[in-house]
Each structure stands twice: as C-alpha cells, then as structure tokens.
Design an enzyme around this catalytic site. Structure first.
Site, PDB file in Angstrom:
ATOM      1  N   GLU A   1      40.803  63.572  69.193  1.00 22.63           N
ATOM      2  CA  GLU A   1      41.231  62.990  67.928  1.00 22.63           C
ATOM      3  C   GLU A   1      41.408  61.468  68.072  1.00 22.63           C
ATOM      4  OE1 GLU A   1      41.066  63.655  65.061  1.00 22.63           O
ATOM      5  OE2 GLU A   1      42.523  62.434  64.007  1.00 22.63           O
TER       6      GLU A   1
ATOM      7  N   ASN B   1      27.334  64.175  41.069  1.00 25.26           N
ATOM      8  CA  ASN B   1      27.760  64.282  42.464  1.00 25.26           C
ATOM      9  C   ASN B   1      27.144  65.559  43.005  1.00 25.26           C
ATOM     10  OD1 ASN B   1      29.102  64.532  44.905  1.00 25.26           O
ATOM     11  ND2 ASN B   1      31.068  65.085  43.993  1.00 25.26           N
ATOM     12  N   GLY B   2      26.428  65.462  44.140  1.00 22.20           N
ATOM     13  CA  GLY B   2      25.810  66.653  44.730  1.00 22.20           C
ATOM     14  C   GLY B   2      24.343  66.417  45.031  1.00 22.20           C
TER      15      GLY B   2
ATOM     16  N   HIS C   1      31.671  64.943  86.949  1.00 23.27           N
ATOM     17  CA  HIS C   1      30.409  65.668  86.818  1.00 23.27           C
ATOM     18  C   HIS C   1      29.376  64.884  86.022  1.00 23.27           C
ATOM     19  CE1 HIS C   1      32.283  69.052  88.761  1.00 23.27           C
ATOM     20  NE2 HIS C   1      33.337  68.834  87.980  1.00 23.27           N
TER      21      HIS C   1
ATOM     22  N   ARG D   1      36.730  57.991  48.537  1.00 23.11           N
ATOM     23  CA  ARG D   1      35.775  59.051  48.852  1.00 23.11           C
ATOM     24  C   ARG D   1      34.553  58.506  49.585  1.00 23.11           C
ATOM     25  NH1 ARG D   1      36.534  63.662  45.589  1.00 23.11           N
ATOM     26  NH2 ARG D   1      34.332  64.141  45.519  1.00 23.11           N
TER      27      ARG D   1
ATOM     28  N   LYS E   1      35.058  60.326  52.301  1.00 23.21           N
ATOM     29  CA  LYS E   1      36.294  61.078  52.543  1.00 23.21           C
ATOM     30  C   LYS E   1      36.079  62.569  52.364  1.00 23.21           C
ATOM     31  CE  LYS E   1      40.741  61.549  53.140  1.00 23.21           C
ATOM     32  NZ  LYS E   1      41.203  61.432  54.527  1.00 23.21           N
TER      33      LYS E   1
ATOM     34  N   CYS F   1      30.158  61.002  46.364  1.00 26.32           N
ATOM     35  CA  CYS F   1      30.188  60.407  45.019  1.00 26.32           C
ATOM     36  C   CYS F   1      31.476  60.754  44.265  1.00 26.32           C
ATOM     37  CB  CYS F   1      29.023  60.923  44.197  1.00 26.32           C
ATOM     38  SG  CYS F   1      27.448  60.679  44.986  1.00 26.32           S
TER      39      CYS F   1
ATOM     40  N   LYS G   1      39.243  58.713  65.916  1.00 23.96           N
ATOM     41  CA  LYS G   1      39.948  57.764  65.054  1.00 23.96           C
ATOM     42  C   LYS G   1      39.501  56.343  65.370  1.00 23.96           C
ATOM     43  CE  LYS G   1      41.203  59.634  62.787  1.00 23.96           C
ATOM     44  NZ  LYS G   1      41.381  60.852  62.046  1.00 23.96           N
TER      45      LYS G   1
ATOM     46  N   GLU H   1      35.639  55.651  64.417  1.00 22.96           N
ATOM     47  CA  GLU H   1      35.251  55.666  63.005  1.00 22.96           C
ATOM     48  C   GLU H   1      35.727  54.433  62.246  1.00 22.96           C
ATOM     49  OE1 GLU H   1      36.831  58.655  60.302  1.00 22.96           O
ATOM     50  OE2 GLU H   1      38.510  59.025  61.632  1.00 22.96           O
TER      51      GLU H   1
ATOM     52  N   TRP I   1      27.372  57.702  46.743  1.00 20.04           N
ATOM     53  CA  TRP I   1      27.167  57.737  48.185  1.00 20.04           C
ATOM     54  C   TRP I   1      25.749  58.262  48.354  1.00 20.04           C
ATOM     55  CZ3 TRP I   1      26.420  61.188  52.331  1.00 20.04           C
ATOM     56  CH2 TRP I   1      26.802  60.719  53.587  1.00 20.04           C
TER      57      TRP I   1
END
Ligand code: F6R
Length: 609
Positions: free
Chosen positions: A482, A99-100, A505, A27, A604, A2, A486, A489, A75
């Site tokens: 990485e 936010n939280g 394996h 964010r 974010k 948020c 990338k 996502e 969010w």
C-alpha cells in the site's frame, strides 16, 4: 472515469453544471464540456484539459445562458483527449453526454453511415447520439420511444444524459452498468454520476436502474420502464454533508482525508460493536452463517486489494480459515475455483469498479455467498451483494485512497474477530480485548498526525530518487504494498514493494545508493529478520528509512531515518503504520509539485475494465 451532470430548473444552468462538474473532478478526466438551452437553441462549449480551460474558453467565446442543460468530464477511452472528442456530442436534434463504453459501436456506426449519417469525432458516444436522432426521426419526434429503441441496440456500459432540441425544458437520462442518479430539488431537478455533484443543491435522489428512463423537467422527475410505464421510485436521502466534500482549510483533499481517519474509524466500527463484541447482524452476518463458510476469497483492485491482504493475515491468524486474495481483473477471467460453501468478499470504495462488480456477479453465479465492503451508498456492488458492510468514511475525493483503505481494514478486523469467535478459535474475553484495542486506534492515529513533520523530513530525502523499494514481512509486507502504490501514484516516482525475505532472489541487484529503501518493521516476531534484510541493502549503499515501533530498536546506524510508531499490538499495527506511509507519499508529491488530488492518467472510479 467520466462524470455526468444534468440540470433543469430556475438557476443559471451553466453555473450549476460547472459546479457539479467541479465536484466530479476527483473521478479523473482529461476534457470537459456542457450543452445548455439558450432560449430554444442548444449551445455547446467544450474543451480539452481542465475545467479551468473550459471556463476560460467560455469567457472568450461566450458563456451559454439558460436554465436546462447537461455537462461532462471525459476520461478518454475511444479517441484521444481533444476538443472534438470531448462531450457533449450531437447528432441532428439530439445532444448527449456519456459515461461508459459502447462495445458494438462499430456495427452501429457502419449501419448509420449506410443511412447517410456523417460523423465528426472518433468517439463511440457520437454513434449513440446519431442513433438516438435516427430513431427520433423514425418515431416522428417521440424522445422516449427513440431512447427505448436505441437502448435495445446498445451493448456495453453507459450512463447517458440526453437533450432533444425540440424539448428545451427537458433532460432525459438512462443507464446500464455505469452509475447515474436523479437529484430531486424544489422546482429544479438534476442528474449526476454521484451525489457529491448535487449535494450543494439537494440531498434527495433516486437511484436509476438499468432499463429505466428518467425524464426531468422543472416540475418533477418521472421515471419510465421499457414499456413506457411509470416506475415508483424510492426517494433516498444522502447522509453525506456538503462540507465533507470540501477541503475545509487543508491544502489538498488527500491531506484532509488522512486527517479524517480517526473519525472514519469511529463512525464505521462503533455501530457494529455491542457489549464490547463485534456484531455484524444488521449486515446479514451471524455467527451461525459464518460457520458455513469453508474458504474465503477476497477480490478487489488496487488499494482495496491491499486491504484484503491485511485481512488475509488477520483472518488466517485468528480464525484459522484459509483466505485467497485476488486482483478482480485476474479473478474474473481465470475460471476461479469458487463455489458453494465459499465466501467471496468484494472490497470497493466506489462500489462501481467494473472488474470488482463482475467478480461479484461471477462468484454468485458459481454458487458462492458474497459479502461486499463498500463506501459509496447505493452503488452497484452494494446493491448486488448478498451481505453488505458499509464503511462510513464519507466522500473520498482525492484519487489516492487513504481513509477508505483505513475503514476497509477496520472492517476486516471486526469481521476476523467475529469469525474467530464463531469458530471457537478465540474466546469471548480475547475477542472483547481485541475489539477494545481496535477501538483505541483512532487516538493513536491522532498522535501520529500530530507529529507529521517527521514524514515531511523523510519526503524531502526522497524527491531526487528515480526509484524506490518498500520492504516488509508478514503484515508489514501487506503494508509495503500500500505504501508503495500510494507513493508512485501521486509522486510519479517508480516504486516496488517486496517481501523482505525475497530480495535476495533477484531484486537486490537493483540496489545502489540511488535507490532508497523504505523498510516497515512493526512485527516483533519478524523484527530481527527484517533488520537483517535492511543490513543487506545498507551494505550495498541504499539509504534506509525505517518505519518501526518504539519498543524495538535496531542498533545505531542501521537506518538513515526512522519513523517511530506509538506502541500497539502487533496484529493491529497496520491501522497505525499505514499513516506515516500515506504522509510520506503525500509530502513527496507536494514537494515534487504534482497534482496530488488528481494524479495524471488516473480515475477515482474505474467503471471500465
Ligand atoms: C489507489 C486507489 C485505487 C483503488 C482501486 C479500486 O489509491 O484508490 O487503487 O483502490 O481503483 O477502487 P474501488 O475501491 O473504488 O473499487
């Protein structure tokens, strides 16, 4: 996660709030809303979806017009994304944005229901609004007293922007765990989740601490503690420029940030190099101190954790100190074997990632020394660590991290060089040589960026794939992790990274002509081994894309496509080799038409665990 903004001043509050929220879009969010004092009345506009949906709604239903208000991008945590669950939330005379997560919201809600309160939404936030109003009424209309009482009842994390219907020229704010700053302007003041939201209006700000209450008016911003005493705050000046938080002609922030990497490296390493040698003294790191650490743990999440993987290979190779790399959400609940004599390195772009912050606190409690590598100035991790190296990437707006990763690994190199020298594992001449090779990486990256069409061609071969595999050995495996993250996502194509030698394996059974393999082979001593693994997947029909160095070439037809990197020392290869991986992910997402800078479901700054 948020985003919060608040404004009181002379300008059109709706415009300031919407501009601020636009800066916080990165964010991650699924709904948005604002509450503005129109004369003496609070007018709320909120909507599920993007800010554009909110703007459209305001066009049709009327735009609040006034000079004070609060805004929010949500969010979802408690309750699905919907108009009703969007913030702001009200309770009587109080309207808030949050936010939280309020962990004890059920107990508080039951208490309030018993007191006859009725709830409209499923959110924990509405509980806070109602509780504030309950205490406001009980305290005969004293907002600060109501806030203090509420704050004492709350368990969990929160940053709150609050307005009281009876105080149309005031905005109140408080926080615990979740970030919040107070922006100081001329005849106008702000609150925001981070400075990017207010940079276009002011660079001056206070960091609000837990247990502090900010009261903003047009004339000023006062901060009080829980005993109603005024707190003297240190005025900070943001060294980020508003243009750094804009796209500057690039189609996406991610592409802009990929291009900013050479400059970010220079800004980050140059002040930490003296007479050709790393010098981290201003960060609290001296050769004497380095000698006291027996063991190193790197703890982080996602891309930052991948930077830690590169650090592990480099530190172990050069300094011969054992390094554990941990995912923060695992570390904090695993009763880790960490204690005195250990160094815990926390890597975080935002400096607010809840799991990383808790890992830092746990490490300190267990007696370890902590070093944080952080990009966001004044963030919680930066404030609580023992030693701190700021990376100077500037604001990273795209959700997918690129330049922040780059400077995180640059710092890991500097740290490894200094540690290896302190431990006597390399001499001064070698340390100087490695440092100068690191200083040359920005030019090499610029060279790769000048030839980015190759990555575009590779991307066009990937867009029809449902699934992909990234393979590599040693440092190339760390890079594969990485590259794979990338790609998945932002393009939403499933992908996994695998140590190339581990394929046999189990994973090799997945290989068909429909599963392209991106092989990273930059390490000369492992080149032939990786080529053998490539041949194994090729023999099973996979299309192979090889990212490798110019001076080591496989036989013809081993790879279907190749991205050739400029010559570089093996150990430093991740600095350049990650760039084509970032570009391949970027162009694949662009070709697939996804929301590159704000991929679905992602935030974010992950301020909840
Ligand atoms: C991926 C990405 C995330 C972050 C992770 C940690 O591109 O950006 O995986 O690396 O959420 O975030 P910070 O570095 O802010 O702690």
């Amino acid at each position: 996660m948020c985003g919060i903004v608040g404004y009181v001043g002379k300008q059109d509050a709706t415009e300031v709030l919407m501009n601020g929220l636009a800066r916080l879009e990165y964010r991650g969010y699924d709904s948005a809303g604002i509450a503005v004092f129109e004369n003496e009345t609070i007018k709320v506009a909120k909507s599920k979806g993007r800010l554009a949906d909110l703007a459209e709604k305001m066009k049709q239903e009327g735009k609040p017009s006034g000079h004070a208000g609060i805004g929010h991008t949500r969010w979802a945590t408690h309750g699905e994304p919907s108009d009703v669950n969007s913030h702001p939330h009200g309770g009587g005379t109080v309207t808030i944005v949050h936010n939280g997560i309020i962990e004890n919201y059920k107990v508080l809600k039951d208490f309030l229901i018993k007191k006859g309160r009725v709830f409209e939404s499923e959110t924990d936030t509405e509980v806070v609004a109602q509780l504030l109003d309950y205490y406001y009424v009980e305290n005969h209309g004293n907002p600060v007293e109501a806030i203090v009482k509420t704050l004492k009842d709350l368990e969990g994390s929160y940053a709150l922007g609050v307005i009281f219907a009876d105080f149309p020229d005031r905005v109140f704010a408080l926080r615990k765990e979740s970030p919040l700053i107070v922006g100081i302007g001329e005849g106008e003041n702000f609150i925001a989740s981070d400075v990017t939201a207010i940079l276009q209006y002011t660079k001056k700000y206070y960091l609000l601490e837990a247990g502090e209450i900010a009261v903003l008016s047009k004339q000023g911003a006062a901060v009080y503690d829980l005993h109603y005493q005024k707190v003297q705050k240190e005025l900070k000046i943001a060294d980020w420029d508003v243009s750094e938080a804009e796209k500057g002609g690039y189609a996406h922030y991610m592409l802009k940030e990929i291009h900013e990497q050479p400059e970010s490296i220079r800004k980050t390493i140059t002040p930490r190099i003296e007479n050709g040698l790393p010098n981290l003294e201003e960060c609290g790191i001296t050769p004497e101190k380095l000698l006291t650490f027996r063991k190193i743990h790197v703890v982080a999440c996602g891309t930052a954790m991948h930077a830690g993987m590169v650090g592990k290979y480099v530190i172990e190779k050069l300094a011969k100190v054992s390094v554990n790399v941990d995912i923060a959400s695992e570390f904090r609940y695993r009763e880790p074997l960490v204690g005195e004599g250990d160094l815990v390195i926390i890597i975080s772009q935002s400096g607010e990632t809840a799991d990383s912050l808790e890992a830092l606190r746990l490490s300190k409690k267990l007696g370890a020394k902590t070093l944080a590598i952080v990009n966001a100035k004044g963030s919680s991790i930066a404030r609580e660590t023992d030693m701190l190296i700021y990376t100077h990437a500037g604001p990273e707006i795209a959700v997918a991290s690129t330049k922040a990763y780059m400077v995180q690994i640059a710092v890991m190199y500097l740290f490894a060089f200094e540690l290896a020298l302190a431990k006597g594992q390399i001499d001064e001449t070698e340390c100087r040589r490695l440092t100068s090779v690191l200083q040359e990486t920005p030019e090499k990256i610029a060279e790769i960026l000048a030839n980015k069409e190759k990555a575009q061609m590779i991307a066009s071969e990937l867009i029809t794939a449902d699934s992909l595999l990234y393979i590599g050995r040693g440092l190339d495996y760390a890079l594969s992790m990485e590259g794979s993250l990338k790609l998945k996502e932002i393009s939403y194509i499933h992908s996994e990274s695998y140590a190339a030698g581990e394929l046999k394996h189990g994973t090799i059974s997945l290989i068909t002509e429909n599963m392209p393999v991106i092989a990273v082979a930059t390490q000369r001593n492992l080149f032939e081994k990786t080529i053998s693994n490539i041949k194994e997947v090729k023999a099973r029909g996979a299309k192979v894309i090889l990212v490798s160095r110019a001076d080591y070439q496989p036989e013809k037809d081993v790879a279907d496509m190749q991205f050739i990197l400029p010559d570089e020392e093996d150990l430093l290869m991740p600095m350049t080799a990650v760039v084509p991986l970032q570009l391949i992910a970027y162009y694949t997402a662009v070709l697939k038409g996804t929301d590159v800078d704000k991929p679905r479901n992602l935030a974010k700054s992950v301020t909840v665990e």
